[in-house]
Design an enzyme around this catalytic site. Sequence first.
Site, PDB file in Angstrom:
ATOM      1  N   CYS A   1      55.793  56.706 -87.513  1.00 43.08           N
ATOM      2  CA  CYS A   1      56.380  57.400 -86.365  1.00 43.08           C
ATOM      3  C   CYS A   1      55.335  57.678 -85.291  1.00 43.08           C
ATOM      4  O   CYS A   1      55.598  58.383 -84.333  1.00 43.08           O
ATOM      5  CB  CYS A   1      57.045  58.702 -86.803  1.00 43.08           C
ATOM      6  SG  CYS A   1      55.898  59.898 -87.522  1.00 43.08           S
TER       7      CYS A   1
ATOM      8  N   GLY B   1      51.564  58.779 -89.360  1.00 47.49           N
ATOM      9  CA  GLY B   1      51.308  59.324 -88.030  1.00 47.49           C
ATOM     10  C   GLY B   1      50.045  58.682 -87.489  1.00 47.49           C
ATOM     11  O   GLY B   1      48.937  59.145 -87.775  1.00 47.49           O
ATOM     12  N   SER B   2      50.194  57.598 -86.746  1.00 46.88           N
ATOM     13  CA  SER B   2      49.021  56.820 -86.330  1.00 46.88           C
ATOM     14  C   SER B   2      48.115  57.590 -85.377  1.00 46.88           C
ATOM     15  O   SER B   2      46.918  57.309 -85.282  1.00 46.88           O
ATOM     16  CB  SER B   2      49.460  55.498 -85.696  1.00 46.88           C
ATOM     17  OG  SER B   2      50.288  55.728 -84.576  1.00 46.88           O
ATOM     18  N   ASN B   3      48.669  58.597 -84.657  1.00 46.48           N
ATOM     19  CA  ASN B   3      47.838  59.357 -83.721  1.00 46.48           C
ATOM     20  C   ASN B   3      46.740  60.116 -84.468  1.00 46.48           C
ATOM     21  O   ASN B   3      45.550  59.964 -84.187  1.00 46.48           O
ATOM     22  CB  ASN B   3      48.696  60.344 -82.931  1.00 46.48           C
ATOM     23  CG  ASN B   3      49.788  59.660 -82.140  1.00 46.48           C
ATOM     24  OD1 ASN B   3      49.742  58.457 -81.924  1.00 46.48           O
ATOM     25  ND2 ASN B   3      50.777  60.417 -81.707  1.00 46.48           N
ATOM     26  N   ASP B   4      47.150  60.965 -85.411  1.00 46.05           N
ATOM     27  CA  ASP B   4      46.165  61.745 -86.159  1.00 46.05           C
ATOM     28  C   ASP B   4      45.368  60.874 -87.127  1.00 46.05           C
ATOM     29  O   ASP B   4      44.182  61.119 -87.371  1.00 46.05           O
ATOM     30  CB  ASP B   4      46.848  62.882 -86.923  1.00 46.05           C
ATOM     31  CG  ASP B   4      46.940  64.155 -86.083  1.00 46.05           C
ATOM     32  OD1 ASP B   4      46.053  64.371 -85.244  1.00 46.05           O
ATOM     33  OD2 ASP B   4      47.904  64.922 -86.262  1.00 46.05           O
TER      34      ASP B   4
ATOM     35  N   GLU C   1      49.031  61.095 -92.321  1.00 46.17           N
ATOM     36  CA  GLU C   1      48.244  61.129 -91.080  1.00 46.17           C
ATOM     37  C   GLU C   1      46.802  61.582 -91.310  1.00 46.17           C
ATOM     38  O   GLU C   1      46.029  61.725 -90.360  1.00 46.17           O
ATOM     39  CB  GLU C   1      48.925  62.054 -90.062  1.00 46.17           C
ATOM     40  CG  GLU C   1      49.170  63.454 -90.583  1.00 46.17           C
ATOM     41  CD  GLU C   1      50.042  64.283 -89.651  1.00 46.17           C
ATOM     42  OE1 GLU C   1      50.158  63.931 -88.462  1.00 46.17           O
ATOM     43  OE2 GLU C   1      50.605  65.287 -90.117  1.00 46.17           O
TER      44      GLU C   1
ATOM     45  N   ARG D   1      60.814  66.859 -88.590  1.00 49.75           N
ATOM     46  CA  ARG D   1      59.497  67.352 -89.011  1.00 49.75           C
ATOM     47  C   ARG D   1      59.412  68.848 -88.759  1.00 49.75           C
ATOM     48  O   ARG D   1      59.702  69.327 -87.666  1.00 49.75           O
ATOM     49  CB  ARG D   1      58.400  66.627 -88.224  1.00 49.75           C
ATOM     50  CG  ARG D   1      56.995  66.938 -88.732  1.00 49.75           C
ATOM     51  CD  ARG D   1      55.946  66.174 -87.944  1.00 49.75           C
ATOM     52  NE  ARG D   1      55.787  66.703 -86.598  1.00 49.75           N
ATOM     53  CZ  ARG D   1      55.027  66.139 -85.669  1.00 49.75           C
ATOM     54  NH1 ARG D   1      54.387  65.011 -85.935  1.00 49.75           N
ATOM     55  NH2 ARG D   1      54.912  66.688 -84.472  1.00 49.75           N
TER      56      ARG D   1
ATOM     57  N   HIS E   1      50.074  66.266 -74.333  1.00 50.63           N
ATOM     58  CA  HIS E   1      51.353  66.940 -74.088  1.00 50.63           C
ATOM     59  C   HIS E   1      52.127  66.284 -72.949  1.00 50.63           C
ATOM     60  O   HIS E   1      53.332  66.009 -73.063  1.00 50.63           O
ATOM     61  CB  HIS E   1      51.099  68.417 -73.770  1.00 50.63           C
ATOM     62  CG  HIS E   1      52.341  69.167 -73.411  1.00 50.63           C
ATOM     63  ND1 HIS E   1      52.767  69.321 -72.110  1.00 50.63           N
ATOM     64  CD2 HIS E   1      53.285  69.756 -74.183  1.00 50.63           C
ATOM     65  CE1 HIS E   1      53.898  69.999 -72.104  1.00 50.63           C
ATOM     66  NE2 HIS E   1      54.237  70.281 -73.345  1.00 50.63           N
TER      67      HIS E   1
ATOM     68  N   ARG F   1      60.889  66.237 -83.587  1.00 53.93           N
ATOM     69  CA  ARG F   1      59.846  67.270 -83.624  1.00 53.93           C
ATOM     70  C   ARG F   1      60.436  68.658 -83.382  1.00 53.93           C
ATOM     71  O   ARG F   1      61.003  68.919 -82.333  1.00 53.93           O
ATOM     72  CB  ARG F   1      58.793  66.998 -82.551  1.00 53.93           C
ATOM     73  CG  ARG F   1      58.089  65.662 -82.645  1.00 53.93           C
ATOM     74  CD  ARG F   1      57.099  65.545 -81.487  1.00 53.93           C
ATOM     75  NE  ARG F   1      56.409  64.272 -81.469  1.00 53.93           N
ATOM     76  CZ  ARG F   1      56.835  63.198 -80.810  1.00 53.93           C
ATOM     77  NH1 ARG F   1      57.957  63.256 -80.121  1.00 53.93           N
ATOM     78  NH2 ARG F   1      56.139  62.080 -80.831  1.00 53.93           N
TER      79      ARG F   1
END
Length: 808
Positions: A762, A712-715, A691, A589, A429, A519
Amino acid sequence: MERLVVWLEEVGIEDVPIVGGKNASLGEMMKALSPKGINIPEGFVVTANAYRYFIKYNNLQEKIKETLKGLNVNDVDDLHRRGEKVRELIRSGSFPDDLKELIVKYYKELSKKFDTEAVDVAVRSSATAEDLPNASFAGQQETYLNVRGVDNLLNSIKKCFASLFTDRAISYRESFGFDHFKVALAVGVQKMVRSDLASSGVGFSLDTESGFKDVVLVTGSYGLGEMVVRGAVTPDEWLVFKPTLKEGYKAIIEKKLGDKKQKMVYGETEKEPVKIVPVPLSDRERFCLTDDEVLTLSRWICEIEDYYSEKNGRWTPMDVEWAKDGELNKLYIVQARPETVHSRKDYSKIVVYRITEPPEMRKKKVLVTGIAVGKKIAEGKVKILMSVEEADRFEKGDILVTDMTDPDWEPIMKKAAAIVTNRGGRTCHAAIVARELGVPAVVGTENATEVLKEGQQVTVSCAEGAVGYVYDGHVDYEVKEVDLRELPKPKTPIMFNVATPENAFDLSFLPNDGVGLAREEFIINNYIGIHPNALIKIDEIREKDGKLFEEIERRTKGYKDKKQFYVDKLAFGIARIAAAFYPKPVIVRFSDFKSNEYANLLGGKYFEPKEENPMLGWRGAARYYSPEFKEAFGLECLAIKKVREEIGLKNVTVMVPFCRTPEEGEKVLKVMEEYGLKKGEDGLQVYVMCEIPSNVILFKEFSEFFDGFSIGSNDLTQLTLGVDRDSALVSHIYDERNEAVKWMVGRAIEEGKKYKRKVGICGQAPSDHPDFAQFLVEKGIDTISINPDSILDVIRAVYEIEKKLGRG
């Protein structure tokens, strides 16, 4: 023009040296724009010729020179004493008989037009000078309202003449060696608009904070306009989007309710022509204009801007004062002048930070290190907060040092010069919010709250690559501007990840191809702060929690329909982002709060389950069709519908996050249609986040329901490698460049080409790793969406690889 008094409609811009800019502008508009329906109060001007005649008739020039002889402008007492003597000389002067007769004649004729012997007028001064263009800004020219009768009018005109010699104006001219008598003053006399019975305010034909040119900013409050002009009240505010306004849409993209505690109204006596009174609470809790009135004013302001821009041969943004007559229920423009500050900004350059102190010197100053977020450097005093309850200790410009943050911390984070946390990774965050706010952050330091000391002066650097440093004291660095016009233009579209609507206008000036990720959760948290089900089930809240009900009532003042509050606030946040980048695509999103994050919203504790692992629980698509959340999701759909259909921002595409199966996708599309959002209708496209490994594995099946995919490369990294992306314990394993993750990404791009679906990205990877952006280009990605602070590195990396591949 040699005349002493003239009607407003007789003058134009060419008469500025004689009647002043305000009066010349009003006259110009009366001739050119009144026929188009713009209302401007009638009046006349006592010209600069009359001022000079008055000074000469009373032999004041020599007296004023003598009074100011030997003045030391640095001696405030001496300046005030002499200034007051000059002003009293002017106020004590007499009008020449012929000038007095002319003023009285014009006043009586103006009164006759309104079937009265003595019409109420506003008396406004305006400095004029051909050889001294800045003179009008040097002094504080006076305005007198609700002036009635010949004697009061003549006294007010003399007081306006005297205001050319305020202490500040005298000091200004003396300091710069300007002749006091090369400056003159004209006085405009206008029929008073009875805004004391209604409202008044100011409008600009651009955003005054950023200089963004495609909006009209309207502010307003009750009563006479001086309260807004002075900044004595917090007015209501509206932002209106010009392009869709001109197409006939209700293009309000933001509304803010001001406190409007006081208002200026007519007084009862000649000695007190105006007075300030409190505004009743019921009026304070509603807007001082209707939406239709705001749209009318905005159209007028656009017409005024268009007229002057065409006349001047260049864009000429305008600063306009308006008033609503409570007797006639009619809007008026009472002043208009060119805006001269924000319209001159140069947005062709951006700022780059670089440490210049030698490595061996700064190495000794390192206190803690962590993951760098952003590319900036900031200095300030450490303020260690372990709880949001300590917010009152935090001052703007402090360095926020804490264990970790969640959405409750955002008001504090907005004031921080930099952010340092013990815990968290690049997608936590604190990192996400810091990027959106444009402040440097060093996260995952493990021990910052122990090592750093309260009040300690530190330098936080995120300009040295992936590692962020907190240095003791000052470290030498430089800040350079980069001319964006010299940057290469890659073939691959580069888009932005944008969450905070407040930053959108500023970001629009950077080179971009639209927004790949907007977002909703940031908008919900910052603009609304209330759980949607608490608003939907407000009657239940009233029965079970009276204190919570009162707080919701306070936050939603002005709204009887609490669900509409949610729809409007969400729509305005989305619209501001969509407007900033219009007509480029903006992919919004739907909400992707986890249950623990939703629980943090006001009232959330009554509607959210407690999950062991919210990251893999009830989030994204699974919420939208569930009976417990379906109506809340419907409010999101209605917000998008408002943005596209009412405001006219058809550049908005919607995206479904965390959609585990194709069957879920089909269910979500059906719920959207129930609330008026049908895929394909009126050009609406629906994307899905890619993702989860199932999104890649079942790409064909998902492509039957969705128009495009955004990686979504993070998830995707988290779920491919089985790593909790918020855990510092396994953060060394979390790497988007792992071959397994790259295989997933590459496969998704290949599948997109096979099934004719757009595939973009993204996630965080290309922002942090320019080489990963190059890998995406090699694979043939359709779009790359990045954090704005990475724009320079990514543009250069993408252009390089395109050139190498022969695509440049």
